[in-house]
Design a protein around this motif. Sequence first.
Motif, PDB file in Angstrom:
ATOM      1  N   VAL A  37      -7.730  14.114  -8.291  1.00  0.00           N
ATOM      2  CA  VAL A  37      -7.013  14.349  -9.613  1.00  0.00           C
ATOM      3  C   VAL A  37      -5.518  14.044  -8.946  1.00  0.00           C
ATOM      4  N   TYR A  38      -4.845  13.148  -9.900  1.00  0.00           N
ATOM      5  CA  TYR A  38      -3.517  12.718  -9.658  1.00  0.00           C
ATOM      6  C   TYR A  38      -2.618  12.935 -10.885  1.00  0.00           C
ATOM      7  N   ARG A  39      -1.255  13.057 -10.772  1.00  0.00           N
ATOM      8  CA  ARG A  39      -0.495  13.197 -11.806  1.00  0.00           C
ATOM      9  C   ARG A  39       0.700  12.074 -11.608  1.00  0.00           C
ATOM     10  N   ILE A  40       0.749  11.348 -12.906  1.00  0.00           N
ATOM     11  CA  ILE A  40       1.748  10.271 -12.612  1.00  0.00           C
ATOM     12  C   ILE A  40       3.255  10.718 -13.361  1.00  0.00           C
ATOM     13  N   HIS A  41       4.321  10.440 -12.879  1.00  0.00           N
ATOM     14  CA  HIS A  41       5.518  10.775 -13.539  1.00  0.00           C
ATOM     15  C   HIS A  41       6.331   9.458 -14.028  1.00  0.00           C
ATOM     16  N   TYR A  42       6.991   9.574 -15.136  1.00  0.00           N
ATOM     17  CA  TYR A  42       8.308   8.629 -15.430  1.00  0.00           C
ATOM     18  C   TYR A  42       9.138   9.359 -16.280  1.00  0.00           C
ATOM     19  N   GLU A  43      10.338   9.504 -15.654  1.00  0.00           N
ATOM     20  CA  GLU A  43      11.292  10.117 -16.254  1.00  0.00           C
ATOM     21  C   GLU A  43      10.889  11.458 -16.722  1.00  0.00           C
ATOM     22  N   ASP A  44      10.969  11.804 -18.181  1.00  0.00           N
ATOM     23  CA  ASP A  44      10.236  13.324 -18.397  1.00  0.00           C
ATOM     24  C   ASP A  44       9.111  13.496 -18.733  1.00  0.00           C
ATOM     25  N   GLU A  45       8.310  12.226 -18.632  1.00  0.00           N
ATOM     26  CA  GLU A  45       6.770  12.293 -19.044  1.00  0.00           C
ATOM     27  C   GLU A  45       5.823  12.216 -17.929  1.00  0.00           C
ATOM     28  N   SER A  46       4.813  12.703 -18.095  1.00  0.00           N
ATOM     29  CA  SER A  46       3.728  12.654 -16.802  1.00  0.00           C
ATOM     30  C   SER A  46       2.324  12.568 -17.672  1.00  0.00           C
ATOM     31  N   VAL A  47       1.266  12.206 -16.876  1.00  0.00           N
ATOM     32  CA  VAL A  47       0.179  12.314 -17.318  1.00  0.00           C
ATOM     33  C   VAL A  47      -0.799  12.593 -16.068  1.00  0.00           C
TER      34      VAL A  47
ATOM     35  N   SER B 171       0.747  -1.201  -0.173  1.00  0.00           N
ATOM     36  CA  SER B 171       0.071  -0.041   0.214  1.00  0.00           C
ATOM     37  C   SER B 171       0.940   1.393   0.087  1.00  0.00           C
ATOM     38  N   ILE B 172       0.299   2.190  -0.702  1.00  0.00           N
ATOM     39  CA  ILE B 172       1.067   3.531  -0.666  1.00  0.00           C
ATOM     40  C   ILE B 172       0.368   4.584  -0.504  1.00  0.00           C
ATOM     41  N   ALA B 173       0.481   5.406   0.510  1.00  0.00           N
ATOM     42  CA  ALA B 173      -0.262   6.666   0.724  1.00  0.00           C
ATOM     43  C   ALA B 173       0.226   7.908  -0.110  1.00  0.00           C
ATOM     44  N   ILE B 174      -0.577   8.340  -0.721  1.00  0.00           N
ATOM     45  CA  ILE B 174      -0.221   9.558  -1.709  1.00  0.00           C
ATOM     46  C   ILE B 174      -0.486  10.799  -1.055  1.00  0.00           C
ATOM     47  N   SER B 175       0.623  11.808  -1.052  1.00  0.00           N
ATOM     48  CA  SER B 175       0.284  13.110  -0.622  1.00  0.00           C
ATOM     49  C   SER B 175       0.437  14.311  -1.879  1.00  0.00           C
ATOM     50  N   ASP B 176       0.389  15.665  -1.572  1.00  0.00           N
ATOM     51  CA  ASP B 176       0.583  16.444  -2.737  1.00  0.00           C
ATOM     52  C   ASP B 176       2.023  16.564  -3.086  1.00  0.00           C
ATOM     53  N   GLN B 177       3.102  15.608  -2.735  1.00  0.00           N
ATOM     54  CA  GLN B 177       4.288  15.567  -3.059  1.00  0.00           C
ATOM     55  C   GLN B 177       4.638  14.044  -3.817  1.00  0.00           C
TER      56      GLN B 177
ATOM     57  N   GLY C 104      10.691   3.612 -10.710  1.00  0.00           N
ATOM     58  CA  GLY C 104      11.037   5.030 -11.312  1.00  0.00           C
ATOM     59  C   GLY C 104       9.642   5.554 -11.577  1.00  0.00           C
ATOM     60  N   VAL C 105       8.688   5.181 -11.316  1.00  0.00           N
ATOM     61  CA  VAL C 105       7.420   5.735 -11.483  1.00  0.00           C
ATOM     62  C   VAL C 105       7.029   6.488 -10.197  1.00  0.00           C
ATOM     63  N   SER C 106       6.485   7.771 -10.367  1.00  0.00           N
ATOM     64  CA  SER C 106       6.008   8.312  -9.200  1.00  0.00           C
ATOM     65  C   SER C 106       4.782   8.959  -9.224  1.00  0.00           C
ATOM     66  N   ILE C 107       4.082   9.274  -8.419  1.00  0.00           N
ATOM     67  CA  ILE C 107       2.742   9.848  -8.277  1.00  0.00           C
ATOM     68  C   ILE C 107       2.415  11.046  -7.287  1.00  0.00           C
ATOM     69  N   GLU C 108       1.590  11.973  -7.622  1.00  0.00           N
ATOM     70  CA  GLU C 108       1.439  13.108  -6.641  1.00  0.00           C
ATOM     71  C   GLU C 108      -0.114  13.259  -6.974  1.00  0.00           C
ATOM     72  N   ARG C 109      -0.570  14.033  -5.865  1.00  0.00           N
ATOM     73  CA  ARG C 109      -1.899  14.254  -5.818  1.00  0.00           C
ATOM     74  C   ARG C 109      -2.174  15.925  -5.876  1.00  0.00           C
ATOM     75  N   GLU C 110      -2.934  16.466  -6.885  1.00  0.00           N
ATOM     76  CA  GLU C 110      -3.167  17.753  -7.294  1.00  0.00           C
ATOM     77  C   GLU C 110      -4.287  18.240  -6.768  1.00  0.00           C
ATOM     78  N   LYS C 111      -5.286  17.746  -6.574  1.00  0.00           N
ATOM     79  CA  LYS C 111      -6.455  18.078  -5.834  1.00  0.00           C
ATOM     80  C   LYS C 111      -7.197  17.068  -5.761  1.00  0.00           C
ATOM     81  N   LEU C 112      -8.566  17.160  -5.092  1.00  0.00           N
ATOM     82  CA  LEU C 112      -9.468  16.241  -5.005  1.00  0.00           C
ATOM     83  C   LEU C 112      -9.769  15.459  -6.046  1.00  0.00           C
TER      84      LEU C 112
END
Length: 683
Positions: free
Chosen positions: A132-142, A109-115, A122-130
Amino acid sequence: PNAILLSDVMLQNGQFSNLAEFPVLQMFYRQGMLLPNHPNNTGQMPIIMGLSEQVDAQMQYIFRGNYGLISEEEMIAAGATEEEARTMLRMKLRFAFGAIRPTEDLIDSIAISDQPTEVRNGVSIEREKLNVYRIHYEDESVSVNLNLPPQVNYESPYPLGYHKIKREYFSVLHCGDGDGWDINRPTMSSVLMHQGNVYLIDAGPNIHFSLNALGIGINEVKGIFHTHSHDDHFTGLTTLIRADHRIKYYATPLVRASVTKKLCALLDMDESHFSSYFDVHDLEFDVWNDIDGLEVMPLFSPHPVETNILYFRTLWEEGKHLSYAHLADIVALNVLEDMIEEDLSKPGVTRAFYETTRERYFIPVDLKKLDAGGGMIHGQGEDFREDRSKKLVLSHTSGPLSKKEKEIGATAPFGIMDVLIPDVTNHLRKVANDFLRAYFPTAARHYFRKLLNNRILTFTPGSAILKEGENHSVVHLILTGAVERIQSREQVINTLNAGALIGDYSGLHNIPSTSTCRAVSFVQTLRIPCSLYLEFVKGNKLYTQIERLHENREFLEKNWLFGESLSYPTQNRIARAMRLRHFYKAGEEISLGSHNRLHIIRSGSVESLIGEEELLFQILHAGDFYSEECVIGQPPSHLRFRTREPVTLYEIPRDVLTEIPIVRWKLFETNQKRRQYLAGQKS
């Protein structure tokens, strides 16, 4: 898949957003991540990620979905004897490969914050707002947005068509053959009809689409018989909550306890609230329980969670019973035989338990529907080759039957009905009579006869019953199916079910309809000419009462909270209890009094403020409500409320709303979202 991103809120537009059980089971069993000696069992575990409270809720819900009741003490508390509890726990441990393990041993399990938080590789994720999440890998994100817009629901994964169904005296309507993995069919379930009453056997995902396709409105469902708590038989419970009365819930205490613990873990809800949404009726094991002439006998069935198979019967000609058996989630006999272990200190079952189970599977009936899904925890059609039942239906599969299975039993495509006893009475007129008498209890008998002596009409899916802006000469009483009411000026869409009156006020006053009403499914209505309805109202001195309540009822019908599934008597009960308050200037503090009323804004706007620091939390407008926690039994939010401009609002006593499941459910969903917003504001 190997990772699941959770919604920040468990409910959106009345439906579950986070149901990770079956995706996780797919990883465990279909991919083999949990199976001993499987090449994919490498030690890498599935991932669940999201807000910490949602992750925690999912871990508990999956734990209960995997094991059900987890100790002899819990089983005894649910009514089992000490010996029965020991027997069930031994069996459960065998299914669980010897140990009941915490979810944390099986799932990362992973608890996600705004960081940004690293997931894996190498994949990371952050919470932008209620939501809504952004997923990063190297220089790409969605960016991923999990929010559902208002009045938008998750789509049905398969087309079902539309079916016109007759309410028979005793029949079985097949509304699912799949096993939870089949993406083309609903999961195994049935609609049982007895004396025209509609009962569900289990409620899997997308049951609301199934009911619409079958022309069954939610208010028509009298009860549900529940076999067990796995998601493919469980998740439709939220659909049954969308009624204006508590639907009867029939299960043995063991199954009810297992279901309650799982549902309340999922929703972070106290277990005592389950009975606020359902009218609970416990069934006794191994005996015929009489339910208004329909008898049901639940028998214990070996499975990883507490499970019943259900035998139904009703008495008919010459003292004989006609019978139906629903054998969901049984276990193949060769699998059960491999579990035999006479050493009572070890996981397994005894030879006597095996023989009793085998005997129970083969009780002959007129119609038997059984799990033939195979594998480690499901049945096998071949076991029933010698079954002496008159008709076998093989179900709970993920594909077509094999040649050997076709020799043993039949399939039952969606919407097919097996009629055991046909209905030769005029059931729909009895339904109409019951509705009218509930609406107008003081009216004279001969007036009812006049209303009932009118035609019953059938509307096909998508057809208009009334059109906005047009005069009409007929009032419609919905008898079956679901109707969509569209008020374009207010941009309001409501769902009406059996028991609702369409066009009653506009017909009474000979004015154009204020809404368009169209059939969502096959719909049957009693056609009442407006002239007869006006005579009925005046003759029984109901005109003044209807006029007095009209303004309040009109407000309720346009409001999201009350605009769905509420019958005429329920609307009137609320309308009578509503009290109007006026605030004539901006900046006035609105006292909640004894905190036992729901507040709904009729006009103007209100600020909700956090504590003494008066941090602005929300601005509420006409149609919005607050103090919902008093109805659903949550602790007070300690928000303060102040007018931004002159305001009128309605107060509705808590006691009027607590018995209306659909209203409680919407209040619960709103409260969950507000708690989430409030936590974010405070942080």
